[in-house]
Design a protein around this motif. Structure first.
Motif, PDB file in Angstrom:
ATOM      1  N   UNK A  92       1.152  -0.884   0.089  1.00 58.75           N
ATOM      2  CA  UNK A  92       0.133  -0.173  -0.061  1.00 58.75           C
ATOM      3  C   UNK A  92       0.929   1.251  -0.390  1.00 58.75           C
ATOM      4  N   UNK A  93      -0.055   2.366  -0.632  1.00 61.07           N
ATOM      5  CA  UNK A  93       1.039   3.132  -0.491  1.00 61.07           C
ATOM      6  C   UNK A  93       0.831   4.106   0.865  1.00 61.07           C
ATOM      7  N   UNK A  94       2.521   4.841   0.859  1.00 64.86           N
ATOM      8  CA  UNK A  94       2.859   5.254   2.384  1.00 64.86           C
ATOM      9  C   UNK A  94       3.175   7.099   2.501  1.00 64.86           C
ATOM     10  N   UNK A  95       2.694   7.283   3.178  1.00 60.86           N
ATOM     11  CA  UNK A  95       2.735   8.491   2.978  1.00 60.86           C
ATOM     12  C   UNK A  95       4.359   9.037   4.290  1.00 60.86           C
ATOM     13  N   UNK A  96       5.049  10.264   3.519  1.00 61.24           N
ATOM     14  CA  UNK A  96       5.963  10.803   4.320  1.00 61.24           C
ATOM     15  C   UNK A  96       6.254  11.530   5.168  1.00 61.24           C
ATOM     16  N   UNK A  97       6.993  11.656   6.133  1.00 53.67           N
ATOM     17  CA  UNK A  97       7.363  12.675   7.006  1.00 53.67           C
ATOM     18  C   UNK A  97       7.980  14.441   6.707  1.00 53.67           C
ATOM     19  N   UNK A  98       7.731  14.979   7.354  1.00 52.50           N
ATOM     20  CA  UNK A  98       7.545  16.303   7.029  1.00 52.50           C
ATOM     21  C   UNK A  98       9.163  16.685   8.112  1.00 52.50           C
ATOM     22  N   UNK A  99      10.344  17.216   7.669  1.00 55.60           N
ATOM     23  CA  UNK A  99      10.975  17.542   9.495  1.00 55.60           C
ATOM     24  C   UNK A  99      10.627  18.985   9.764  1.00 55.60           C
ATOM     25  N   UNK A 100       9.839  19.191  10.254  1.00 53.73           N
ATOM     26  CA  UNK A 100       9.358  20.568  10.726  1.00 53.73           C
ATOM     27  C   UNK A 100      10.475  21.139  11.993  1.00 53.73           C
ATOM     28  N   UNK A 101      10.614  19.661  12.528  1.00 50.09           N
ATOM     29  CA  UNK A 101      12.175  20.214  13.633  1.00 50.09           C
ATOM     30  C   UNK A 101      13.090  21.018  13.266  1.00 50.09           C
ATOM     31  N   UNK A 102      13.712  20.480  12.024  1.00 50.00           N
ATOM     32  CA  UNK A 102      15.122  20.560  11.684  1.00 50.00           C
ATOM     33  C   UNK A 102      14.772  21.983  11.103  1.00 50.00           C
ATOM     34  N   UNK A 103      13.202  22.400  10.456  1.00 53.67           N
ATOM     35  CA  UNK A 103      13.037  23.587   9.527  1.00 53.67           C
ATOM     36  C   UNK A 103      13.050  24.259  10.848  1.00 53.67           C
ATOM     37  N   UNK A 104      12.347  24.373  11.529  1.00 55.07           N
ATOM     38  CA  UNK A 104      11.995  25.212  13.350  1.00 55.07           C
ATOM     39  C   UNK A 104      13.265  25.513  13.440  1.00 55.07           C
ATOM     40  N   UNK A 105      13.642  24.730  13.576  1.00 52.63           N
ATOM     41  CA  UNK A 105      15.529  24.680  14.166  1.00 52.63           C
ATOM     42  C   UNK A 105      16.192  25.388  13.485  1.00 52.63           C
TER      43      UNK A 105
END
Length: 90
Positions: free
Chosen positions: A17-30
């Protein structure tokens, strides 16, 4: 097309099945979004808008800054930032 791919790629990779992907929010905010975080979640701005409780937003920001491990408030911080960014950008 899948039949051709099966000749080169294992079936368990193609037929899963298709899978989502994580977004690097923590990296962006840092890094890249750190100035936005400072500007849009500034205590004075939060107070002036009168939408959110200033000390609660400050607590979320402080907990995020002090934490070295995965921060449970990262989504709250992201939503607050995007909401406030949307107020002034839209």
């Amino acid at each position: 097309m899948k039949d051709i791919v099966h000749d080169y790629v294992p079936r368990n990779l193609v037929d899963r099945p298709k899978l989502g992907f994580g977004v690097p929010i923590e990296l962006w905010l840092k890094k890249d979004l750190k100035p936005l975080l400072h500007d849009y979640l500034d205590a004075g701005r939060i107070r002036q808008q009168g939408i959110f409780v200033e000390h609660k937003v400050s607590n979320i920001k402080d907990q995020y800054r002090k934490s070295d491990k995965l921060n449970l408030n990262i989504n709250k911080l992201w939503f607050l930032l995007m909401f406030n960014y949307g107020l002034t950008s839209g």
